[in-house]
Design a protein around this motif. Sequence first.
Motif, PDB file in Angstrom:
ATOM      1  N   ARG A 111     -30.012  46.660  60.279  1.00  0.00           N
ATOM      2  CA  ARG A 111     -29.501  45.288  60.308  1.00  0.00           C
ATOM      3  C   ARG A 111     -28.152  45.163  59.598  1.00  0.00           C
ATOM      4  NH1 ARG A 111     -34.557  41.599  58.519  1.00  0.00           N
ATOM      5  NH2 ARG A 111     -33.062  39.957  59.041  1.00  0.00           N
ATOM      6  N   ARG A 112     -27.759  46.209  58.876  1.00  0.00           N
ATOM      7  CA  ARG A 112     -26.590  46.119  57.992  1.00  0.00           C
ATOM      8  C   ARG A 112     -25.318  45.715  58.728  1.00  0.00           C
ATOM      9  NH1 ARG A 112     -22.957  44.956  55.582  1.00  0.00           N
ATOM     10  NH2 ARG A 112     -21.998  45.869  53.721  1.00  0.00           N
ATOM     11  N   PHE A 113     -25.036  46.302  59.879  1.00  0.00           N
ATOM     12  CA  PHE A 113     -23.782  46.026  60.578  1.00  0.00           C
ATOM     13  C   PHE A 113     -23.999  45.411  61.960  1.00  0.00           C
ATOM     14  CE2 PHE A 113     -22.624  49.535  57.644  1.00  0.00           C
ATOM     15  CZ  PHE A 113     -21.690  48.838  56.886  1.00  0.00           C
ATOM     16  N   ARG A 114     -25.156  44.778  62.144  1.00  0.00           N
ATOM     17  CA  ARG A 114     -25.379  43.994  63.351  1.00  0.00           C
ATOM     18  C   ARG A 114     -24.734  42.615  63.182  1.00  0.00           C
ATOM     19  NH1 ARG A 114     -31.698  45.326  64.101  1.00  0.00           N
ATOM     20  NH2 ARG A 114     -31.552  47.099  65.534  1.00  0.00           N
ATOM     21  N   GLY A 115     -24.450  41.990  64.305  1.00  0.00           N
ATOM     22  CA  GLY A 115     -23.871  40.657  64.220  1.00  0.00           C
ATOM     23  C   GLY A 115     -22.436  40.680  63.740  1.00  0.00           C
ATOM     24  N   GLU A 116     -21.993  39.563  63.189  1.00  0.00           N
ATOM     25  CA  GLU A 116     -20.596  39.434  62.781  1.00  0.00           C
ATOM     26  C   GLU A 116     -20.419  39.060  61.315  1.00  0.00           C
ATOM     27  OE1 GLU A 116     -18.729  36.669  65.436  1.00  0.00           O
ATOM     28  OE2 GLU A 116     -19.508  37.640  67.246  1.00  0.00           O
ATOM     29  N   ASP A 117     -21.515  38.799  60.609  1.00  0.00           N
ATOM     30  CA  ASP A 117     -21.392  38.321  59.231  1.00  0.00           C
ATOM     31  C   ASP A 117     -20.700  39.310  58.310  1.00  0.00           C
ATOM     32  OD1 ASP A 117     -22.657  36.028  59.998  1.00  0.00           O
ATOM     33  OD2 ASP A 117     -24.633  36.601  59.195  1.00  0.00           O
ATOM     34  N   TRP A 118     -20.853  40.596  58.590  1.00  0.00           N
ATOM     35  CA  TRP A 118     -20.288  41.626  57.722  1.00  0.00           C
ATOM     36  C   TRP A 118     -18.794  41.841  57.969  1.00  0.00           C
ATOM     37  CZ3 TRP A 118     -17.721  45.695  59.855  1.00  0.00           C
ATOM     38  CH2 TRP A 118     -17.890  45.894  61.230  1.00  0.00           C
ATOM     39  N   MET A 119     -18.279  41.319  59.084  1.00  0.00           N
ATOM     40  CA  MET A 119     -16.927  41.668  59.539  1.00  0.00           C
ATOM     41  C   MET A 119     -15.829  41.101  58.643  1.00  0.00           C
ATOM     42  SD  MET A 119     -17.032  41.312  63.687  1.00  0.00           S
ATOM     43  CE  MET A 119     -18.022  42.427  64.697  1.00  0.00           C
ATOM     44  N   PRO A 120     -14.826  41.924  58.340  1.00  0.00           N
ATOM     45  CA  PRO A 120     -13.631  41.437  57.638  1.00  0.00           C
ATOM     46  C   PRO A 120     -12.627  40.913  58.662  1.00  0.00           C
ATOM     47  CG  PRO A 120     -13.435  43.778  57.972  1.00  0.00           C
ATOM     48  CD  PRO A 120     -14.752  43.380  58.596  1.00  0.00           C
ATOM     49  N   GLU A 121     -11.557  40.339  58.189  1.00  0.00           N
ATOM     50  CA  GLU A 121     -10.422  40.068  59.071  1.00  0.00           C
ATOM     51  C   GLU A 121      -9.642  41.371  59.251  1.00  0.00           C
ATOM     52  OE1 GLU A 121      -9.977  37.557  60.775  1.00  0.00           O
ATOM     53  OE2 GLU A 121     -11.034  35.931  59.792  1.00  0.00           O
ATOM     54  N   PRO A 122      -9.045  41.607  60.421  1.00  0.00           N
ATOM     55  CA  PRO A 122      -8.894  40.680  61.547  1.00  0.00           C
ATOM     56  C   PRO A 122     -10.054  40.679  62.540  1.00  0.00           C
ATOM     57  CG  PRO A 122      -7.677  42.670  61.999  1.00  0.00           C
ATOM     58  CD  PRO A 122      -8.261  42.856  60.619  1.00  0.00           C
ATOM     59  N   CYS A 123     -11.114  41.483  62.264  1.00  0.00           N
ATOM     60  CA  CYS A 123     -12.224  41.561  63.222  1.00  0.00           C
ATOM     61  C   CYS A 123     -12.880  40.195  63.437  1.00  0.00           C
ATOM     62  CB  CYS A 123     -13.274  42.547  62.734  1.00  0.00           C
ATOM     63  SG  CYS A 123     -12.702  44.244  62.585  1.00  0.00           S
ATOM     64  N   ARG A 124     -13.116  39.476  62.341  1.00  0.00           N
ATOM     65  CA  ARG A 124     -13.878  38.228  62.419  1.00  0.00           C
ATOM     66  C   ARG A 124     -13.236  37.216  63.359  1.00  0.00           C
ATOM     67  NH1 ARG A 124     -17.679  35.951  58.837  1.00  0.00           N
ATOM     68  NH2 ARG A 124     -17.398  37.739  57.462  1.00  0.00           N
ATOM     69  N   SER A 125     -11.909  37.249  63.467  1.00  0.00           N
ATOM     70  CA  SER A 125     -11.198  36.293  64.317  1.00  0.00           C
ATOM     71  C   SER A 125     -10.741  36.891  65.644  1.00  0.00           C
ATOM     72  CB  SER A 125      -9.967  35.750  63.564  1.00  0.00           C
ATOM     73  OG  SER A 125     -10.342  35.161  62.339  1.00  0.00           O
ATOM     74  N   CYS A 126     -11.081  38.147  65.878  1.00  0.00           N
ATOM     75  CA  CYS A 126     -10.571  38.849  67.062  1.00  0.00           C
ATOM     76  C   CYS A 126     -11.441  38.578  68.286  1.00  0.00           C
ATOM     77  CB  CYS A 126     -10.514  40.351  66.784  1.00  0.00           C
ATOM     78  SG  CYS A 126      -9.839  41.324  68.154  1.00  0.00           S
TER      79      CYS A 126
END
Length: 377
Positions: free
Chosen positions: A285-300
Amino acid sequence: MVPNPLALIAEVTHHCPLHCVYCSNPVQLAGMYSELSTAEWLSIFQQAGKLGMLHAHLTGGEPLARTDLTELIAAARASGLYTNLITSGIGLSNQRLKALVDVGLDHIQLSFQDSREDSANWIAGAKAHAHKIELAHLIRQHKVAFTVNLVVHRQNLDHLDETIAFIEQMKPERIEIAHTQYYGWALINRAVLLPTRAQLEKAVEVVAAAEKRLAGRIRIDSVVPDYYAKYPKACMGGWGRRLMLINPAGKVLPCHAAEVIPGLEFENVREHTLEWIWQESPSFRRFRGEDWMPEPCRSCDRRTEDFGGCRCQALLLTGDPTATDPACSLAPKHHVIEAAVLEANSENGIAKPTTASSFVQLQQQNATLWNYRTNPE
């Protein structure tokens, strides 16, 4: 709830007769004394079938090193899984091949290092090329799907057209042209493996011409290597989204290199079910979804396509598994990739090892380390 995985990658052993310097297996390998038993693998395949998985890819190391391989393939097939054997071919006779096909082997993926015998044996660190050619002809005598896998890199890209023609004569249904992925031993040996831009551009032209010529007869799959791509690949279809890998000691991983990430504890099939591990374990579950993402990934806009790239590559190149994969041209630390590419294309880049003996020495050094890690005293 996350949809169940589509495929199981079963690393049944880390033992291997070859010592390829591009091997992406972890540098720290599971010893044979800790390998899962036949009964444990049978239970795993049954669980995989009940989860609705479609494929079982038996790999290693060299899966033929397992004396119970026929039994393992039979169990996987009985569980409703399409069985694929990924192999160097070392240890596979016609009699053993027939036995595997008879119990349900659906597909065999045979690796080649080059079209030229001296070069192929040199890259593999073993005299295996002649046996592979003989085996390829034997495979065509059986009712089994056949893929030839060719790992390409700086040392063999210059005659890719020749190699494709060589493989074509074996009449596989599919040719997989796999650019070296820089994990494990391949990262250690990157300086002698990373191709130049000119090599890559020529290779793209060669592949395109081969695809056109072989259309309807042989399928060719080829992907541009990360270091020259604009965006990173969706590694393994995304962390814990499509595939589940079980290593020889029973640890369940989202990919073969995941254990390099510090702070993550991966569950073992000896202690938990596959269903629980897939749905509930903190590691998956660690890197599923988007909650873990930094920028610029989160807005990409590409975040649902490449999922920020490979977590293992991010760690290996930046020291941070939560960083945007440096292979992405938008990554804050893309300069790490740019530096490696610049070196590969500079006058100081290593086009070839200084001498043949120096490359052999590198293989011997790797082989010594490999043997120590697979058979520690």
